[in-house]
Every structure is written in structure tokens, then in C-alpha cells.
Design a protein around this motif. Structure first.
Motif, PDB file in Angstrom:
ATOM      1  N   ASP B 173       3.593  -9.489  30.846  1.00  0.00           N
ATOM      2  CA  ASP B 173       4.386 -10.627  30.353  1.00  0.00           C
ATOM      3  C   ASP B 173       5.560 -10.193  29.481  1.00  0.00           C
ATOM      4  O   ASP B 173       6.670 -10.709  29.632  1.00  0.00           O
ATOM      5  CB  ASP B 173       3.507 -11.678  29.654  1.00  0.00           C
ATOM      6  CG  ASP B 173       2.460 -11.084  28.735  1.00  0.00           C
ATOM      7  OD1 ASP B 173       2.394  -9.844  28.608  1.00  0.00           O
ATOM      8  OD2 ASP B 173       1.698 -11.856  28.134  1.00  0.00           O
ATOM      9  N   ARG B 177       9.662 -10.755  30.289  1.00  0.00           N
ATOM     10  CA  ARG B 177      10.601 -11.386  29.342  1.00  0.00           C
ATOM     11  C   ARG B 177      11.751 -10.454  28.998  1.00  0.00           C
ATOM     12  O   ARG B 177      12.903 -10.870  28.903  1.00  0.00           O
ATOM     13  CB  ARG B 177       9.846 -11.792  28.074  1.00  0.00           C
ATOM     14  CG  ARG B 177       8.917 -12.960  28.308  1.00  0.00           C
ATOM     15  CD  ARG B 177       8.194 -13.390  27.031  1.00  0.00           C
ATOM     16  NE  ARG B 177       7.573 -14.681  27.231  1.00  0.00           N
ATOM     17  CZ  ARG B 177       6.282 -14.941  27.060  1.00  0.00           C
ATOM     18  NH1 ARG B 177       5.470 -13.995  26.639  1.00  0.00           N
ATOM     19  NH2 ARG B 177       5.800 -16.143  27.289  1.00  0.00           N
ATOM     20  N   PRO B 183      12.167 -16.390  27.814  1.00  0.00           N
ATOM     21  CA  PRO B 183      10.794 -16.472  27.279  1.00  0.00           C
ATOM     22  C   PRO B 183       9.809 -17.214  28.195  1.00  0.00           C
ATOM     23  O   PRO B 183       8.620 -16.923  28.181  1.00  0.00           O
ATOM     24  CB  PRO B 183      10.953 -17.201  25.938  1.00  0.00           C
ATOM     25  CG  PRO B 183      12.328 -17.774  25.914  1.00  0.00           C
ATOM     26  CD  PRO B 183      13.146 -17.084  26.956  1.00  0.00           C
ATOM     27  N   LEU B 185       7.727 -17.729  31.205  1.00  0.00           N
ATOM     28  CA  LEU B 185       7.299 -16.742  32.209  1.00  0.00           C
ATOM     29  C   LEU B 185       7.572 -17.190  33.640  1.00  0.00           C
ATOM     30  O   LEU B 185       7.849 -16.361  34.512  1.00  0.00           O
ATOM     31  CB  LEU B 185       5.811 -16.427  32.042  1.00  0.00           C
ATOM     32  CG  LEU B 185       5.441 -15.585  30.819  1.00  0.00           C
ATOM     33  CD1 LEU B 185       3.926 -15.402  30.744  1.00  0.00           C
ATOM     34  CD2 LEU B 185       6.137 -14.228  30.878  1.00  0.00           C
ATOM     35  N   LYS B 204      -1.141 -10.610  32.314  1.00  0.00           N
ATOM     36  CA  LYS B 204      -1.164 -11.133  30.954  1.00  0.00           C
ATOM     37  C   LYS B 204      -2.385 -10.655  30.175  1.00  0.00           C
ATOM     38  O   LYS B 204      -2.829 -11.313  29.244  1.00  0.00           O
ATOM     39  CB  LYS B 204      -1.116 -12.661  30.997  1.00  0.00           C
ATOM     40  CG  LYS B 204       0.076 -13.207  31.803  1.00  0.00           C
ATOM     41  CD  LYS B 204       0.223 -14.705  31.662  1.00  0.00           C
ATOM     42  CE  LYS B 204      -0.971 -15.444  32.234  1.00  0.00           C
ATOM     43  NZ  LYS B 204      -0.898 -16.889  32.010  1.00  0.00           N
TER      44      LYS B 204
END
Lengths: 304, 304
Positions: B173, B177, B183, B185, B204
Motif C-alpha cells: 500500500d 501511494r 492516498p 488506494l 496490505k
């Protein structure tokens, strides 16, 4: 039957990178009640506001079939007001001001007609007040409670005492960790279960939610929203959808608790798509069902 | 058919709050190959080690039916060595040392017998090297690539060029980003899709994984492990399980990609339960299937 919701009612001013609102409806009890009102009616609200609380908000709550017999209006006082600004990364926010006003001396008086409520949802308020509520009602079938870092840090003993009377604790991931000093969320949830609640729900924002009981773990996804405008109230909308579904179905089986978690996630996803409670206005039950089914699509895979 | 894996082979020393190991098998290509070896054989490994690389590690890889024709052994050199220490919160770690040694001048020579590989998995190495690999093989059916913040920040142009030749990009993740400056996802994944890969997988960690394509979003849970001993290699074990399943089934349908994500999560869950590659040793296919079914239980809910 009946669902009782106790918590804060506020007037919020919120700024995010995607817009802002002033003097909008807010507060934990508000988001919970509005979300739950799509599943069960009337929702019984207990809270306090000042004489400045706009009549249009009252009108909206009445239209949502929320019973306001327990909403104290302190004519000479001012409503709880909160102002916040979110960062570009919406997981971060600054509180600009918190004016407790009439909420500072909130005494949760439960109207007689509310005392037989089978479902009770305690919004994030002082754990001593949460316990007072439970002392003032009959024996509910289910007590769902929320809390926050502020109470975990400032009133750990009272919170620990109150948690013994909760059937379901709804917290977010950082709160679960703070409460237990345990970074592993599953271990943290199991530790909370030892302290009272039979069911722990860990809300993880963009990562969905975990339902943990002694026997079951269920992982619900988050709805993959590209346009999140205002995260305020998402956790409360979750709690409202969750408890609203349970009150509607009056079924506390493990399978139905899972459905309730997804209904909670569903209402939270509507909530964050617009500012304040706007995302929770004018929904239809069909829309809610459709999104519930999208959650099924989102997480479904098969064997082979 | 055949699965080609290119990446680092290392000797790791790892310390976590739950124990430590010295001179253990590590490296991205290693974790990927071992995880994939439960699905397809032989896995074709391309990497480089020094004369100090322990014979027992070679033996283990051969036992896992990993084809070492592409493993260069630089007799006079030393193997890539990494030392790391994890915090109590396992999401945080410090690198204690990184000695690239023979890996610094790694030239990924592809043995002739490997060039027809239908599946190629590019571990986290310099994007220029990843592209060299693709220039040296035939036209694979699927290219899966990994990367990391180091390359995103130091070689953005090369990475962006290489990404055009990847079918699937696997990132975590924070990398998603960082790569997109976005920001959200889902938005980040869709932005990556515009840059080349048709499929983006966002790992994640404790929150599971997202599979995003132009048409589909799939959210896989993480296995609710209470005992995580060493997170090293989890992302690579994920990639290995993912690409291994695809190579085994040779089915690139959306439904099978979802299964592959869950097999990736399955192998990652075994990986982190023990140190180094220990958690990936001596698994049976039955164990893997059992855990796959646990993932189904974990995320399943029904309509009502």
C-alpha cells in the motif's frame, strides 16, 4: 423491541481537501440513529442540544422517524460544537475546536417509554454515563458500545467497568491496540473479549472491519470508494447500520452478526461519500441492498 | 510452460521480538521460488550467490525441485547479506546492514532452457535489470513484477518504462501511494493501470490484499494469525503463491486471478508464522488447500 441510541448530538464545521460545510448536523448519536433508521423505526434517541439547535435538523430527524422524546433541549444553552480539518490523506485530521457547551453536563435521562428497549447502542461518551444509561433501562437483549482513545487514556477504570456490561464493543484498530497494548489485532480483540464483551468489532477504515468472537473471526472488506469526501461519522454510521440490522432481524446468530457487519460497512460507505449526514439522507432500502450485494461481489471467490 | 523467477538470493540475519536467526536463507527470488514450488515444478531460478553460499541451502532448493541452472555462483565473491530488526509492532523494522556483495553487479543471464518460460516473476530488483530479463526471454504469457520504495524514488523513469512490460504489478500500500502520489488506494491502483500493468495487486499486510483491474476489484482478507514470528519475505511468498497458482492452472480469467490472490495470501500466512523460509518448508498441498478454505470461511457471508 426498540432500539435506544445514546450519545452526542453536535453542530459540526468540517473541512476536507474536497470541500467544507458549516453548522452541519453531527455527533455520534446522530450518525448512529440516522443510519439505524433505515432498518428499524422508530429509533429512540437520547441526547442533549442547546436552544441554538436548528429547527431544520429537528425536522430531518422527525422525517427519518427518529423518536425525539429523549432529546433534551436546554433553551438557554448552546449545542456541542466541533470543528475539524482533514488532511489530503483523510486518515489524518486536526480538531480545530471542541466546545462541549450543554454536552458537558449531559445527564442521559431515559424516557419511560424507552426503558424497555431490547437493543441499546451507546455512542462514544464518558464510560460512566454509558453505565448510567444501562442502570436506567431494563435488561436489553443486546448492548453495543463504542469508545475512543480519549476515554481509554483518561478513564481506564470506568471504561473497564462499563465494558463488562457491553455485549459488543465497536472500536477502531488504533483504539483496540491502545486498550490492550497489543499490536496484533486478533490478539487484542481476544483480550477484549476476556474483559467482558462477547463480540468485538475492529473497524479498520479503508481496510474494512473484523468481527471477533470466542469461536469466529470474520473479515469484511471496505467498499472501494474512489470519492471519499468526509470521513466524519463513518464509525458511527457503521455502528448504526450494524445495530439497526440486528434490531430489525432480532437474530443474534454468528451468521447474522456477519451480515450486520456488512450492513454497517454499507452505511459507512454511504456516509463518507458526502459531507456530514448528507450521504445518509434520501437512501432507499433498495440502494442499501444493492450495495450489500456489491460487498458480496467484492469479497467472493470460489474453490477449484 | 514453465515459471521463471528472477531476483535476489540472500543470507539474512533477522531479529524480532519473538526470536532471531543468523545466516538464514533469504532474498526475493528465494521466497518467490519456494512458495511457487508448491504449485508448479520445476521453478526456474535466476540469481547470484557467492562462494560462501551454504551447501545446505542448495540442497533444500533442489529438494523443492527448483531448477538452479540459472543460479550463478561467484566462487571468489560473497553472497548478498541483509540484517534486520523488527519492532514490537511488526510493521516497523530497522535495516541493520545491507551488504550487496556479488548482487551489486548482478547480470541476469537466462539459460537457454529457461527462455521459453510462459510465466515470469520479476522480484524486487533494479527496474533496468527487470527489463533486461524481459528482453532476454521469449514472449511470456504473463509477466508479474514487484518493486519497492527504493526504486520508486531512485529510478522512477526506468521503473515507469519497465512497468509498461508488466502484466501484473504487485506492490504494497505505501508503495502504491508513493508511486502515484495518491492516498486513495483504489485511485492509486487505477492510475497504475493507466501506466501499463493490466492488473495491480496492493498488498496490505495484516489487512489483506486488493486485486484491481479495469473491470474488477477484489478484496482478499489476511489470515488472522495470532503468532507472527517474522514478516520477512511475506510479500515475496505472496507473489510466489500467486504466480505459482496461475502457472499451475494456466487460466488468466478474473475468477482465477482472485483464487491466485488467495493462494498468495495463503503462502504468505505460512511464511510469517516462522523465521526465514522455515514456514515454507515441509508444507503439504493438503495443508495449503485447507488454509485456502479457511480464507473462504473467514470472508464468507450470505444474503438474506
Amino acid at each position: 423491541m426498540g432500539l435506544l441510541v445514546v450519545g452526542s448530538v453536535a453542530i459540526d464545521s468540517i473541512e476536507t481537501p474536497f470541500g467544507k460545510v458549516n453548522d452541519a448536523l453531527g455527533g455520534s448519536a446522530m450518525y448512529i440513529s440516522v443510519a439505524a433508521s433505515y432498518f428499524t423505526a422508530p429509533v429512540r434517541l437520547v441526547g442533549v442540544v442547546g436552544g441554538d439547535f436548528p429547527q431544520e435538523h429537528i425536522k430531518f430527524l422527525e422525517e427519518r422517524d427518529i423518536d425525539l422524546d429523549g432529546l433534551q433541549i436546554v433553551k438557554e444553552g448552546k449545542t456541542f460544537r466541533w470543528g475539524g480539518r482533514y488532511h489530503y490523506d483523510l486518515n489524518m485530521r486536526d480538531s480545530l475546536y471542541t466546545e462541549l457547551n450543554v454536552f458537558e453536563k449531559f445527564n442521559p435521562i431515559i424516557p419511560n417509554g424507552f426503558k424497555n428497549s431490547a437493543y441499546v447502542c451507546l455512542g462514544n461518551i464518558d464510560p460512566s454515563l454509558q453505565r448510567q444509561v444501562l442502570e436506567r433501562v431494563g435488561k436489553p437483549r443486546l448492548v453495543v458500545g463504542d469508545t475512543m482513545n480519549y476515554w481509554i487514556e483518561s478513564k481506564p477504570k470506568e471504561l473497564s467497568e462499563t465494558m463488562k456490561f457491553m455485549d459488543v464493543l465497536v472500536v477502531n484498530d488504533s483504539e483496540a491496540r491502545l486498550l490492550t497494548h497489543e499490536p496484533n489485532l486478533i490478539k487484542a480483540a481476544k483480550q477484549i473479549i476476556k474483559a467482558g464483551p462477547k463480540v468485538v468489532i475492529v473497524k479498520k477504515g479503508e481496510h474494512g472491519a473484523l468481527l471477533v468472537t470466542e469461536e469466529t473471526i470474520f473479515s469484511a472488506p471496505a467498499y472501494p470508494l474512489e470519492d471519499i469526501n468526509d470521513p466524519t461519522g463513518a464509525g458511527d454510521a457503521f455502528a448504526g447500520g450494524f445495530v439497526g440490522w440486528l434490531a430489525r432481524t432480532d437474530d443474534l446468530s454468528a451468521e447474522n452478526l456477519k451480515r450486520a457487519v456488512v450492513y454497517g460497512s454499507t452505511l459507512a460507505s454511504f456516509c463518507v461519500s458526502r459531507f456530514s449526514v448528507e450521504g445518509l439522507k434520501n437512501l432507499t432500502y433498495l440502494q442499501i441492498q444493492d450495495r450489500y450485494r456489491s460487498f458480496m461481489q467484492l469479497s467472493r471467490f470460489d474453490e477449484r
